[in-house]
Scaffold this motif. Structure first.
Motif, PDB file in Angstrom:
ATOM      1  N   ALA A  74     -67.223  31.700 -36.810  1.00  0.00           N
ATOM      2  CA  ALA A  74     -67.276  32.236 -35.806  1.00  0.00           C
ATOM      3  C   ALA A  74     -65.892  33.267 -35.587  1.00  0.00           C
ATOM      4  O   ALA A  74     -65.048  33.172 -36.343  1.00  0.00           O
ATOM      5  CB  ALA A  74     -67.222  31.367 -34.550  1.00  0.00           C
ATOM      6  N   MET A  75     -66.028  34.149 -34.656  1.00  0.00           N
ATOM      7  CA  MET A  75     -65.182  35.230 -34.529  1.00  0.00           C
ATOM      8  C   MET A  75     -64.932  35.194 -32.958  1.00  0.00           C
ATOM      9  O   MET A  75     -66.030  35.467 -32.359  1.00  0.00           O
ATOM     10  CB  MET A  75     -65.285  36.567 -35.085  1.00  0.00           C
ATOM     11  CG  MET A  75     -65.381  36.295 -36.600  1.00  0.00           C
ATOM     12  SD  MET A  75     -65.699  38.243 -37.256  1.00  0.00           S
ATOM     13  CE  MET A  75     -64.173  38.858 -36.876  1.00  0.00           C
ATOM     14  N   SER A  76     -63.902  35.349 -32.549  1.00  0.00           N
ATOM     15  CA  SER A  76     -63.558  35.685 -31.119  1.00  0.00           C
ATOM     16  C   SER A  76     -64.064  36.965 -30.865  1.00  0.00           C
ATOM     17  O   SER A  76     -64.007  37.961 -31.802  1.00  0.00           O
ATOM     18  CB  SER A  76     -62.121  35.496 -30.524  1.00  0.00           C
ATOM     19  OG  SER A  76     -61.226  36.635 -31.329  1.00  0.00           O
ATOM     20  N   ASP A  77     -64.416  37.445 -29.562  1.00  0.00           N
ATOM     21  CA  ASP A  77     -64.942  38.802 -29.339  1.00  0.00           C
ATOM     22  C   ASP A  77     -63.762  39.828 -29.619  1.00  0.00           C
ATOM     23  O   ASP A  77     -63.804  40.827 -30.029  1.00  0.00           O
ATOM     24  CB  ASP A  77     -65.206  38.885 -27.912  1.00  0.00           C
ATOM     25  CG  ASP A  77     -66.416  38.019 -27.593  1.00  0.00           C
ATOM     26  OD1 ASP A  77     -67.203  37.837 -28.393  1.00  0.00           O
ATOM     27  OD2 ASP A  77     -66.766  38.132 -26.280  1.00  0.00           O
ATOM     28  N   ALA A  78     -62.543  39.440 -29.270  1.00  0.00           N
ATOM     29  CA  ALA A  78     -61.196  40.448 -29.665  1.00  0.00           C
ATOM     30  C   ALA A  78     -61.187  40.578 -31.164  1.00  0.00           C
ATOM     31  O   ALA A  78     -61.043  41.612 -31.543  1.00  0.00           O
ATOM     32  CB  ALA A  78     -59.926  39.751 -29.257  1.00  0.00           C
ATOM     33  N   GLY A 112     -77.862  47.647 -29.826  1.00  0.00           N
ATOM     34  CA  GLY A 112     -76.444  47.746 -30.105  1.00  0.00           C
ATOM     35  C   GLY A 112     -75.487  47.155 -28.818  1.00  0.00           C
ATOM     36  O   GLY A 112     -76.270  46.638 -27.813  1.00  0.00           O
ATOM     37  N   GLY A 113     -74.468  46.823 -29.375  1.00  0.00           N
ATOM     38  CA  GLY A 113     -73.769  46.261 -28.441  1.00  0.00           C
ATOM     39  C   GLY A 113     -73.088  44.660 -28.730  1.00  0.00           C
ATOM     40  O   GLY A 113     -73.121  44.621 -29.806  1.00  0.00           O
ATOM     41  N   LEU A 114     -73.110  43.875 -27.913  1.00  0.00           N
ATOM     42  CA  LEU A 114     -72.893  42.281 -28.316  1.00  0.00           C
ATOM     43  C   LEU A 114     -73.976  41.554 -27.978  1.00  0.00           C
ATOM     44  O   LEU A 114     -74.428  41.236 -26.665  1.00  0.00           O
ATOM     45  CB  LEU A 114     -71.612  41.869 -27.550  1.00  0.00           C
ATOM     46  CG  LEU A 114     -71.054  40.659 -27.935  1.00  0.00           C
ATOM     47  CD1 LEU A 114     -70.746  40.314 -29.466  1.00  0.00           C
ATOM     48  CD2 LEU A 114     -69.930  40.403 -27.209  1.00  0.00           C
ATOM     49  N   ILE A 115     -74.627  40.950 -28.871  1.00  0.00           N
ATOM     50  CA  ILE A 115     -76.009  40.404 -28.524  1.00  0.00           C
ATOM     51  C   ILE A 115     -76.114  39.317 -29.522  1.00  0.00           C
ATOM     52  O   ILE A 115     -75.892  39.328 -30.543  1.00  0.00           O
ATOM     53  CB  ILE A 115     -77.437  41.209 -28.470  1.00  0.00           C
ATOM     54  CG1 ILE A 115     -77.859  41.561 -30.128  1.00  0.00           C
ATOM     55  CG2 ILE A 115     -77.158  42.357 -27.718  1.00  0.00           C
ATOM     56  CD1 ILE A 115     -79.107  42.046 -30.259  1.00  0.00           C
ATOM     57  N   HIS A 116     -76.842  38.213 -29.236  1.00  0.00           N
ATOM     58  CA  HIS A 116     -77.580  37.093 -30.177  1.00  0.00           C
ATOM     59  C   HIS A 116     -78.577  37.761 -30.971  1.00  0.00           C
ATOM     60  O   HIS A 116     -79.452  38.398 -30.313  1.00  0.00           O
ATOM     61  CB  HIS A 116     -77.993  35.893 -29.486  1.00  0.00           C
ATOM     62  CG  HIS A 116     -76.793  35.086 -28.934  1.00  0.00           C
ATOM     63  ND1 HIS A 116     -76.051  34.081 -29.402  1.00  0.00           N
ATOM     64  CD2 HIS A 116     -76.410  35.256 -27.534  1.00  0.00           C
ATOM     65  CE1 HIS A 116     -75.247  33.660 -28.522  1.00  0.00           C
ATOM     66  NE2 HIS A 116     -75.328  34.352 -27.370  1.00  0.00           N
ATOM     67  N   ALA A 117     -78.769  37.483 -32.383  1.00  0.00           N
ATOM     68  CA  ALA A 117     -79.581  38.248 -33.041  1.00  0.00           C
ATOM     69  C   ALA A 117     -79.907  37.394 -34.309  1.00  0.00           C
ATOM     70  O   ALA A 117     -79.278  36.720 -34.646  1.00  0.00           O
ATOM     71  CB  ALA A 117     -79.116  39.618 -33.551  1.00  0.00           C
TER      72      ALA A 117
END
Length: 231
Positions: free
Chosen positions: A144-148, A38-43
């Motif tokens: 793509a999407m910005s983190d925000a 979980g969190g923000l990762i490349h997958a």
């Protein structure tokens, strides 16, 4: 095993035991509340695994998910979530607007429906709850999407899910208020890392409109199946 979606960048497989999303290109990043990674990762994969409503004394959920992903020969990082919901509740809704694909995947169980702020059964701040029920939602896009924007997408997905529960009249057995979700919901937002980019994902922009509509419709459809299967 059924391949429910196949495209140049995405494959979705459904069985009675799991839904497996495989990202066929390497530049995808996932923001999620998943048990595994979980969190923000490349997958490269997102796995939604069915488990017993009362799993008993088993190994850590992340280990179970990773071992199952390994048995499926998943290469690269895997984001993994669990549910006690039937995989027959699975719904895939998608739309392509102005060349941008948005795909929403939902599985739905309502045995532990709750309203936000309900009295929690688990009174330790560090205790992990059980896995019964669960509405799991995976959203994917070809851009793509910005983190925000990813964070905003989580907000939109949550609001759309809650709206679908309100529309269906689902009530929390704890407070008798309208349910806003279940106690163990999970969400994942998947997008490319680079290229054309979505900067905003709220109610005033088209991407947010499309995402909200797809989630609402997919959750509504899945709830309808759940209710038929429970009667």
């Amino acid at each position: 095993m059924i391949i429910v979606k196949q495209s140049p960048w995405l494959r979705v497989i459904q069985t009675h035991q799991y839904v497996l999303v495989s990202l066929l290109e390497s530049d995808f990043r996932v923001l999620s509340s998943s048990v595994l990674n979980g969190g923000l990762i490349h997958a490269r994969h997102v796995l939604n695994l069915k488990v017993p409503a009362d799993p008993g004394e088993l190994e850590a959920p992340a280990i179970t998910l990773q071992n199952y992903a390994d048995s499926l020969e998943c290469t690269g990082e895997v984001v993994g979530m669990m549910t006690a919901a039937s995989m027959d509740s699975f719904r895939l809704y998608e739309e392509t607007v102005q060349g941008v694909e948005v795909v929403v995947l939902v599985t739905c169980g309502l045995n532990n429906a709750r309203c936000v702020g309900d009295h929690a059964e688990y009174r330790s701040m560090l205790t992990e709850p059980g896995l019964a029920g669960t509405i799991n939602i995976i959203m994917l896009t070809s851009v793509a999407m910005s983190d925000a924007a990813k964070v905003e997408a989580v907000q939109m997905i949550t609001e759309a899910k809650s709206a679908a529960l309100f529309e269906a009249g689902i009530v929390s057995p704890v407070s008798q208020r309208m349910a806003t979700g279940t106690g163990t919901d999970a969400v994942a937002v998947v997008s490319r890392v680079s290229g054309q980019t979505v900067a905003y994902c709220g109610k005033h922009v088209l991407f947010g409109e499309v995402l909200g509509r797809l989630v609402f419709d997919a959750v509504t459809d899945s709830i309808a199946w759940y209710r038929q299967g429970s009667t």
